[in-house]
Design a protein around this motif. Structure first.
Motif, PDB file in Angstrom:
ATOM      1  N   ILE A 273      -0.752   1.554  34.761  1.00 38.38           N
ATOM      2  CA  ILE A 273      -1.721   2.352  33.999  1.00 38.38           C
ATOM      3  C   ILE A 273      -2.185   1.597  32.762  1.00 38.38           C
ATOM      4  O   ILE A 273      -3.385   1.544  32.459  1.00 38.38           O
ATOM      5  N   ALA A 274      -1.241   1.003  32.035  1.00 34.21           N
ATOM      6  CA  ALA A 274      -1.606   0.262  30.821  1.00 34.21           C
ATOM      7  C   ALA A 274      -2.487  -0.939  31.160  1.00 34.21           C
ATOM      8  O   ALA A 274      -3.457  -1.239  30.453  1.00 34.21           O
ATOM      9  N   SER A 275      -2.158  -1.624  32.245  1.00 38.82           N
ATOM     10  CA  SER A 275      -2.959  -2.786  32.653  1.00 38.82           C
ATOM     11  C   SER A 275      -4.352  -2.374  33.102  1.00 38.82           C
ATOM     12  O   SER A 275      -5.308  -3.146  32.980  1.00 38.82           O
ATOM     13  N   ALA A 276      -4.460  -1.157  33.637  1.00 39.60           N
ATOM     14  CA  ALA A 276      -5.768  -0.675  34.093  1.00 39.60           C
ATOM     15  C   ALA A 276      -6.758  -0.593  32.940  1.00 39.60           C
ATOM     16  O   ALA A 276      -7.969  -0.714  33.148  1.00 39.60           O
ATOM     17  N   ILE A 277      -6.263  -0.382  31.731  1.00 38.13           N
ATOM     18  CA  ILE A 277      -7.142  -0.317  30.562  1.00 38.13           C
ATOM     19  C   ILE A 277      -7.862  -1.645  30.374  1.00 38.13           C
ATOM     20  O   ILE A 277      -9.075  -1.690  30.137  1.00 38.13           O
ATOM     21  N   ASN A 278      -7.109  -2.745  30.513  1.00 40.15           N
ATOM     22  CA  ASN A 278      -7.734  -4.067  30.407  1.00 40.15           C
ATOM     23  C   ASN A 278      -8.580  -4.384  31.630  1.00 40.15           C
ATOM     24  O   ASN A 278      -9.594  -5.076  31.526  1.00 40.15           O
ATOM     25  N   ALA A 279      -8.157  -3.853  32.789  1.00 41.03           N
ATOM     26  CA  ALA A 279      -8.944  -4.076  34.003  1.00 41.03           C
ATOM     27  C   ALA A 279     -10.297  -3.382  33.911  1.00 41.03           C
ATOM     28  O   ALA A 279     -11.300  -3.890  34.436  1.00 41.03           O
ATOM     29  N   ILE A 280     -10.348  -2.236  33.240  1.00 38.44           N
ATOM     30  CA  ILE A 280     -11.605  -1.503  33.095  1.00 38.44           C
ATOM     31  C   ILE A 280     -12.622  -2.322  32.301  1.00 38.44           C
ATOM     32  O   ILE A 280     -13.816  -2.339  32.616  1.00 38.44           O
ATOM     33  N   THR A 281     -12.141  -2.997  31.275  1.00 35.72           N
ATOM     34  CA  THR A 281     -13.044  -3.787  30.436  1.00 35.72           C
ATOM     35  C   THR A 281     -13.234  -5.204  30.964  1.00 35.72           C
ATOM     36  O   THR A 281     -14.116  -5.930  30.506  1.00 35.72           O
ATOM     37  N   GLY A 282     -12.414  -5.605  31.939  1.00 33.61           N
ATOM     38  CA  GLY A 282     -12.520  -6.944  32.500  1.00 33.61           C
ATOM     39  C   GLY A 282     -13.894  -7.307  33.037  1.00 33.61           C
ATOM     40  O   GLY A 282     -14.343  -8.442  32.847  1.00 33.61           O
ATOM     41  N   PRO A 283     -14.586  -6.372  33.722  1.00 38.97           N
ATOM     42  CA  PRO A 283     -15.907  -6.722  34.242  1.00 38.97           C
ATOM     43  C   PRO A 283     -16.893  -7.183  33.179  1.00 38.97           C
ATOM     44  O   PRO A 283     -17.737  -8.039  33.440  1.00 38.97           O
ATOM     45  N   ILE A 284     -16.796  -6.613  31.969  1.00 35.59           N
ATOM     46  CA  ILE A 284     -17.700  -7.042  30.900  1.00 35.59           C
ATOM     47  C   ILE A 284     -17.380  -8.480  30.494  1.00 35.59           C
ATOM     48  O   ILE A 284     -18.272  -9.328  30.395  1.00 35.59           O
ATOM     49  N   SER A 285     -16.092  -8.761  30.276  1.00 35.54           N
ATOM     50  CA  SER A 285     -15.720 -10.118  29.855  1.00 35.54           C
ATOM     51  C   SER A 285     -16.012 -11.132  30.959  1.00 35.54           C
ATOM     52  O   SER A 285     -16.436 -12.255  30.679  1.00 35.54           O
ATOM     53  N   VAL A 318     -15.284   1.681  25.684  1.00 37.97           N
ATOM     54  CA  VAL A 318     -14.603   1.963  26.952  1.00 37.97           C
ATOM     55  C   VAL A 318     -13.088   1.911  26.786  1.00 37.97           C
ATOM     56  O   VAL A 318     -12.368   2.835  27.186  1.00 37.97           O
ATOM     57  N   SER A 319     -12.592   0.823  26.194  1.00 39.79           N
ATOM     58  CA  SER A 319     -11.142   0.626  26.125  1.00 39.79           C
ATOM     59  C   SER A 319     -10.458   1.680  25.264  1.00 39.79           C
ATOM     60  O   SER A 319      -9.402   2.211  25.634  1.00 39.79           O
ATOM     61  N   MET A 320     -11.046   2.015  24.122  1.00 47.27           N
ATOM     62  CA  MET A 320     -10.406   2.991  23.253  1.00 47.27           C
ATOM     63  C   MET A 320     -10.543   4.418  23.791  1.00 47.27           C
ATOM     64  O   MET A 320      -9.631   5.237  23.634  1.00 47.27           O
ATOM     65  N   SER A 321     -11.648   4.728  24.451  1.00 49.01           N
ATOM     66  CA  SER A 321     -11.779   6.052  25.069  1.00 49.01           C
ATOM     67  C   SER A 321     -10.693   6.259  26.112  1.00 49.01           C
ATOM     68  O   SER A 321     -10.027   7.297  26.148  1.00 49.01           O
ATOM     69  N   VAL A 322     -10.496   5.244  26.950  1.00 44.13           N
ATOM     70  CA  VAL A 322      -9.503   5.361  28.015  1.00 44.13           C
ATOM     71  C   VAL A 322      -8.084   5.315  27.459  1.00 44.13           C
ATOM     72  O   VAL A 322      -7.239   6.146  27.814  1.00 44.13           O
ATOM     73  N   SER A 323      -7.798   4.347  26.584  1.00 42.17           N
ATOM     74  CA  SER A 323      -6.425   4.176  26.103  1.00 42.17           C
ATOM     75  C   SER A 323      -5.955   5.372  25.279  1.00 42.17           C
ATOM     76  O   SER A 323      -4.800   5.803  25.413  1.00 42.17           O
ATOM     77  N   ILE A 324      -6.811   5.920  24.449  1.00 45.20           N
ATOM     78  CA  ILE A 324      -6.410   7.073  23.632  1.00 45.20           C
ATOM     79  C   ILE A 324      -6.202   8.313  24.492  1.00 45.20           C
ATOM     80  O   ILE A 324      -5.256   9.080  24.295  1.00 45.20           O
ATOM     81  N   MET A 325      -7.068   8.514  25.470  1.00 45.52           N
ATOM     82  CA  MET A 325      -6.879   9.661  26.366  1.00 45.52           C
ATOM     83  C   MET A 325      -5.593   9.506  27.177  1.00 45.52           C
ATOM     84  O   MET A 325      -4.835  10.478  27.361  1.00 45.52           O
ATOM     85  N   VAL A 326      -5.319   8.309  27.672  1.00 46.36           N
ATOM     86  CA  VAL A 326      -4.084   8.063  28.424  1.00 46.36           C
ATOM     87  C   VAL A 326      -2.868   8.305  27.533  1.00 46.36           C
ATOM     88  O   VAL A 326      -1.879   8.924  27.955  1.00 46.36           O
ATOM     89  N   ALA A 327      -2.924   7.825  26.285  1.00 43.42           N
ATOM     90  CA  ALA A 327      -1.805   7.983  25.369  1.00 43.42           C
ATOM     91  C   ALA A 327      -1.550   9.457  25.036  1.00 43.42           C
ATOM     92  O   ALA A 327      -0.409   9.929  25.060  1.00 43.42           O
TER      93      ALA A 327
END
Length: 511
Positions: A273-285, A318-327
């Motif tokens: 789940i935690a890695s998915a946060i970086n995977a979500i933003t990976g397409p942009i990078s 994207v990353s903060m919306s997802v990570s904060i909701m997950v947390a």
């Protein structure tokens, strides 16, 4: 060479990543059910082993991706690139043999003395570890050609292929477990077959898309001068990547020996789940890195920095919306996903800290993209060295003495401190005068908006003890969508795009 559409690549990357994430979300709890927690812990150990074995990559994969992007911006750039490619293939073959042999000879020791299994026999574990070694060698080669395809910005095809391959990996393995055999050995044997198919597919595509060189080159050849020219960059990437593996994975390595295999299975859910946060933003990078390099190689630094700032806003949103909701909703999320209350209870506090830490990591990674684009990693090497000296002992102490929760809290604190201390130094050298505008206008305003809206959602969250898992998941999805929709207004880049679209529609309607 005509530049592929950056927008199309970004959209394709997101679609491909979304599919992989979705299929992983669906299949993982079913793996847990049909394999059992302990066998699933062995799957998590494979992911950990693969990460550590990447130390042998010595920076070749990212270097190849950068060099092919660089070659696209130069006349006759591919003449030299093909020499480099052939040399890298020989090096990779040798490294793959080292990896496979090393894992093979260490398999018995790992099965007997490191992994704490209660149900699986050491012979079964050792056999699976040997299969892992072969798969790691195959995936190295796949990664090399994937990096080349990404550097060519052929990312639409890459995502289509990835969707098909991931379907074979996840869905095919699930069919195997349900209808044929739920033996963990058969699971890894199947993954080995798919890994072989993947290598053939990506290699063929890469060579099909690679521009023809007018300089004749043998199929098997080594060109020391070509390797030597990129060696400082490659070794810099390898050194910093190796340090990053120590910083980011040493806690997981320690926990794989401290926790029981069943507990490590639960922890693997947190990692996914935690890695998915970086995977979500990976397409942009993935979309912007080759374009940033291309713009700089053509002398368009101003355009590169505009792209850098706009991408920062998107990733932060994207990353903060997802990570904060997950947390904030870790326990109901894990229960809705797996149906395992014990896993949800064990993981909730640990996931809180790892999710927030990875959300911050996605943002502070941008200073690395800037250095990659310039092709100058001296400062990054210094920063990585300092990071390892300071962080690794702290992380080891926290994991050994306070377990998974201590590792999670430590991870979050270190990411915040590093982002605040090191990023302004990088910007001072590579983008003077940018940092404070970047920090306040492109990041902090968005983070504040996301946090406030997520806190409101937490206050409004209904009592869901009597809700079914699909209903809980639906509630969380609706609340997450609200957080993203409302917080998007805090991004000047998103607001500007919305205004331009409205303006174009009005102009079109009036005409």
């Amino acid at each position: 060479m005509k530049n592929p559409s950056l927008k199309r690549n970004a959209i394709a990357n997101y679609f491909g990543q979304a599919y992989v994430m979705l299929i992983g979300i669906i299949v993982t709890p079913l793996y847990l059910q049909h394999l059992g927690v302990e066998a699933y812990g062995l799957v998590g150990f494979f992911a950990l082993l693969q990460t550590w074995m990447n130390l042998l990559d010595i920076g070749l994969t990212p270097t190849l991706g950068r060099q092919i992007a660089h070659a696209r911006g130069k006349t006759k750039g591919f003449d030299e690139f093909r020499k480099l490619l052939k040399s890298f293939e020989i090096i990779f073959f040798g490294l793959a043999l080292i990896a496979i042999s090393g894992v093979y000879f260490a398999s018995t020791w790992l099965a007997n003395d490191w992994i704490n299994a209660e149900l699986l026999s050491t012979d079964v574990i050792a056999y699976c570890i040997k299969l892992m070694g072969v798969m790691i060698g195959l995936r190295w080669f796949s990664g090399l050609y994937r990096s080349g395809i990404n550097g060519l910005e052929d990312q639409v095809w890459l995502n289509i292929a990835n969707i098909l391959l991931m379907t074979l990996k996840f869905v095919g393995a699930l069919i195997l477990l349900i209808f044929i055999s739920n033996d963990i050995q058969h699971f890894f044997e199947y993954q080995l077959v798919i890994g072989s198919i993947e290598l053939v597919v990506v290699m063929m595509r890469f060579y099909t898309k690679l521009p023809i060189s007018k300089v004749p080159i043998h199929v098997i050849s080594f060109h020391w001068d070509s390797v030597k020219s990129v060696a400082p960059f490659a070794l810099g990437v390898a050194y910093t990547a190796g340090i990053w593996i120590f910083v980011s994975q040493v806690d997981k390595l320690i926990l794989s020996g401290v926790l029981t295999l069943a507990e490590f299975g639960y922890f693997s859910l947190v990692v996914i789940i935690a890695s998915a946060i970086n995977a979500i933003t990976g397409p942009i990078s993935n979309a912007i890195q080759p374009r940033m390099t291309y713009l700089l190689s053509g002398g368009s630094e101003v355009d590169m920095l505009v792209l850098y700032r706009n991408a920062t806003q998107l990733v932060t949103w994207v990353s903060m919306s997802v990570s904060i909701m997950v947390a904030f909703f870790a326990e109901p999320l894990i229960y809705a996903w797996t149906g395992n209350k014990e896993a949800a209870s064990w993981s909730k506090e640990i996931l809180f800290w790892f999710a927030l830490g990875n959300g911050i990591l996605a943002i502070i990674a941008f200073q690395y993209y800037l250095q990659i684009a310039h092709g100058k990693l001296k400062l990054h090497i210094l920063g990585a060295t300092l990071s390892a000296i300071v962080e690794v002992p702290i992380i080891v102490y926290a994991a050994l003495n306070y377990g998974a929760l201590g590792a999670g809290i430590t991870w979050f604190i270190l990411r915040v401190v590093w982002g605040l201390v090191w990023t302004p130094i990088v910007h001072h050298y590579f983008a003077p005068g940018l940092h404070w505008k970047w920090l306040f206008n492109d990041i902090l305003i968005i983070v504040l908006a996301v946090t406030l809206i997520a806190l409101l959602m937490q206050y409004l969250y209904p009592e869901t003890n009597n809700f079914s898992r699909p209903v809980i998941f639906l509630v969380l999805m609706i609340m997450g969508t609200i957080v993203m929709a409302v917080s998007s207004l805090s991004s000047s880049f998103i607001r500007g795009n919305v205004k331009n679209k409205i303006k174009r529609k009005r102009t079109k309607a009036m005409s």
